[in-house]
Design a protein around this motif. Sequence first.
Motif, PDB file in Angstrom:
ATOM      1  N   GLU A  11      -0.978 -12.087   4.553  1.00 32.00           N
ATOM      2  CA  GLU A  11      -0.708 -11.019   5.531  1.00 32.00           C
ATOM      3  C   GLU A  11      -2.013 -10.634   6.235  1.00 32.00           C
ATOM      4  OE1 GLU A  11       2.037  -8.040   4.245  1.00 32.00           O
ATOM      5  OE2 GLU A  11       1.211  -6.554   5.623  1.00 32.00           O
ATOM      6  N   ILE A  12      -3.073 -10.563   5.457  1.00 36.82           N
ATOM      7  CA  ILE A  12      -4.381 -10.197   6.037  1.00 36.82           C
ATOM      8  C   ILE A  12      -4.898 -11.325   6.934  1.00 36.82           C
ATOM      9  CG2 ILE A  12      -6.804  -9.681   5.457  1.00 36.82           C
ATOM     10  CD1 ILE A  12      -5.594  -8.334   2.847  1.00 36.82           C
ATOM     11  N   TRP A  13      -4.837 -12.565   6.405  1.00 32.74           N
ATOM     12  CA  TRP A  13      -5.349 -13.703   7.193  1.00 32.74           C
ATOM     13  C   TRP A  13      -4.658 -13.831   8.546  1.00 32.74           C
ATOM     14  CZ3 TRP A  13      -4.976 -17.702   2.649  1.00 32.74           C
ATOM     15  CH2 TRP A  13      -6.123 -17.585   1.848  1.00 32.74           C
ATOM     16  N   THR A  14      -3.342 -13.534   8.567  1.00 34.30           N
ATOM     17  CA  THR A  14      -2.586 -13.749   9.818  1.00 34.30           C
ATOM     18  C   THR A  14      -2.466 -12.453  10.611  1.00 34.30           C
ATOM     19  OG1 THR A  14      -0.471 -13.370   8.699  1.00 34.30           O
ATOM     20  CG2 THR A  14      -1.201 -15.669   8.878  1.00 34.30           C
ATOM     21  N   ASP A  15      -3.226 -11.446  10.247  1.00 35.05           N
ATOM     22  CA  ASP A  15      -3.182 -10.163  10.962  1.00 35.05           C
ATOM     23  C   ASP A  15      -1.770  -9.593  11.013  1.00 35.05           C
ATOM     24  OD1 ASP A  15      -5.120  -8.583  11.912  1.00 35.05           O
ATOM     25  OD2 ASP A  15      -5.625  -9.859  13.644  1.00 35.05           O
ATOM     26  N   GLY A  16      -1.050  -9.765   9.936  1.00 35.66           N
ATOM     27  CA  GLY A  16       0.288  -9.170   9.853  1.00 35.66           C
ATOM     28  C   GLY A  16       1.408 -10.018  10.425  1.00 35.66           C
ATOM     29  N   LEU A  17       1.056 -11.200  10.960  1.00 37.84           N
ATOM     30  CA  LEU A  17       2.136 -12.070  11.488  1.00 37.84           C
ATOM     31  C   LEU A  17       3.060 -12.493  10.336  1.00 37.84           C
ATOM     32  CD1 LEU A  17       3.204 -13.736  13.953  1.00 37.84           C
ATOM     33  CD2 LEU A  17       1.774 -15.627  13.113  1.00 37.84           C
ATOM     34  N   TYR A  18       2.463 -12.896   9.232  1.00 36.75           N
ATOM     35  CA  TYR A  18       3.242 -13.197   8.019  1.00 36.75           C
ATOM     36  C   TYR A  18       3.172 -11.962   7.127  1.00 36.75           C
ATOM     37  CZ  TYR A  18       3.016 -18.254   9.025  1.00 36.75           C
ATOM     38  OH  TYR A  18       3.143 -19.498   9.584  1.00 36.75           O
ATOM     39  N   LYS A  19       4.323 -11.463   6.762  1.00 38.20           N
ATOM     40  CA  LYS A  19       4.332 -10.257   5.922  1.00 38.20           C
ATOM     41  C   LYS A  19       4.596 -10.622   4.468  1.00 38.20           C
ATOM     42  CE  LYS A  19       4.744  -6.870   9.327  1.00 38.20           C
ATOM     43  NZ  LYS A  19       4.540  -7.826  10.385  1.00 38.20           N
ATOM     44  N   SER A  20       3.797 -10.030   3.623  1.00 30.57           N
ATOM     45  CA  SER A  20       4.067 -10.166   2.194  1.00 30.57           C
ATOM     46  C   SER A  20       5.252  -9.244   1.886  1.00 30.57           C
ATOM     47  CB  SER A  20       2.793  -9.755   1.474  1.00 30.57           C
ATOM     48  OG  SER A  20       3.024  -9.587   0.135  1.00 30.57           O
ATOM     49  N   THR A  21       6.192  -9.730   1.113  1.00 27.56           N
ATOM     50  CA  THR A  21       7.499  -9.079   1.026  1.00 27.56           C
ATOM     51  C   THR A  21       7.740  -8.434  -0.335  1.00 27.56           C
ATOM     52  OG1 THR A  21       8.373 -10.658   2.613  1.00 27.56           O
ATOM     53  CG2 THR A  21       9.981  -9.600   1.216  1.00 27.56           C
ATOM     54  N   LEU A  22       8.340  -7.255  -0.293  1.00 32.25           N
ATOM     55  CA  LEU A  22       8.723  -6.574  -1.531  1.00 32.25           C
ATOM     56  C   LEU A  22       9.771  -7.385  -2.284  1.00 32.25           C
ATOM     57  CD1 LEU A  22       9.296  -2.829  -0.498  1.00 32.25           C
ATOM     58  CD2 LEU A  22       7.639  -3.656  -2.195  1.00 32.25           C
ATOM     59  N   HIS A  23       9.641  -7.438  -3.574  1.00 32.52           N
ATOM     60  CA  HIS A  23      10.667  -8.063  -4.411  1.00 32.52           C
ATOM     61  C   HIS A  23      10.681  -7.355  -5.751  1.00 32.52           C
ATOM     62  CE1 HIS A  23       6.875 -10.229  -4.900  1.00 32.52           C
ATOM     63  NE2 HIS A  23       7.245 -10.569  -6.133  1.00 32.52           N
ATOM     64  N   ARG A  24      11.753  -7.521  -6.466  1.00 29.18           N
ATOM     65  CA  ARG A  24      11.883  -6.865  -7.767  1.00 29.18           C
ATOM     66  C   ARG A  24      12.864  -7.666  -8.614  1.00 29.18           C
ATOM     67  NH1 ARG A  24      15.561  -1.582  -5.966  1.00 29.18           N
ATOM     68  NH2 ARG A  24      17.496  -2.751  -5.693  1.00 29.18           N
ATOM     69  N   VAL A  25      12.945  -7.342  -9.874  1.00 26.90           N
ATOM     70  CA  VAL A  25      13.897  -8.016 -10.768  1.00 26.90           C
ATOM     71  C   VAL A  25      14.794  -6.944 -11.388  1.00 26.90           C
ATOM     72  CG1 VAL A  25      14.181  -9.486 -12.804  1.00 26.90           C
ATOM     73  CG2 VAL A  25      12.227  -9.854 -11.271  1.00 26.90           C
TER      74      VAL A  25
END
Length: 301
Positions: free
Chosen positions: A279-293
């Motif tokens: 997310e940081i490298w792409t300036d937010g273009l790719y978002k790291s996504t919430l997930h849970r179990v």
Amino acid sequence: MATPQPLSDNSAGAQLASLPIINITPYLLDDRSPSTIVRRAATSAAIHNACLDFGFFYLDISAFVDPRETEELVSLAREFFALPQEEKDRIALKNEDNARGYAGLKENVTNGKADNHEGLDFYRPVENPDKRKPLWGNNQWPDDPRFKEKYENWVVKMQKLGLIVMEAMAIGLGMTPEERQELRGLVDESFWVMRAIGYPPLPDDHDGFSCGAHKDYGCLTFLYADRTPNALQVFVHPDVASGADVSGLPVEQGNEEGHWITANPIPGCVVCNIGEMWEIWTDGLYKSTLHRVVHRGSNYR
Ligand SMILES: O=C(O)CCC(=O)C(=O)O
Ligand SMILES: [Fe+2]
């Protein structure tokens, strides 16, 4: 080879917004024929779109990993978690650097609530280990010698896969050969984390989740799970999930709009997700996504 299919999913309609399945095989082939180059470009484009839309995708690695290997890793972890508590505690995190070793049930806390899992954490070995320094201790391995051997082999394999996926992503982002080389230099000696996690069924009265909602902080995560359905949930944004019926899935308490979709295991695939580094490298273009179990089934996952 049979096309992988999701295992049965009883959350009606959730498949309407399911994660894409992307086959990495074109990047494993050792030829530079025009057809391979075209297939690679298609893989890279699919990864690019998955990173824009979800930050998550299934990666079909059946050409790279023998299913007997993953079965064995799961069995070894299950055997360890089935040991008496005192034996597991012999390699407790607190005996080392508070990061490497065994974390008991509910020891891990996410969003202020205890996670209903236990785990074994291993990190890349460091020079001159000193357990008084954070993360700077030695890995603590279960007594069964097969554990260290098999899991270390797996880490090597996943590091190779990581570099392959990074190259595919760099091409998907349209990077020049020089930029790709630079990116490779950032990750080829990467710090890695290997976690084996065991989830007993979530009791109805548990205040929290099997694993609470979080984003992974690293670069790439490869997640191999046993065949238990209806456990891993991924948060998708309304524009991606439109029309999805996610009945039965609880909605995250928070200010982001969206839905939880279930990501059931698919034979031959790992779930791959991008962490906050991307997310940081792409300036937010790719978002790291919430997930849970949320594992409410009857079996130990
Ligand atoms: O067990 C799972 O399916 C997810 C685990 C996870 O998200 C993690 O360890 O970061
Ligand atoms: Fe995670």
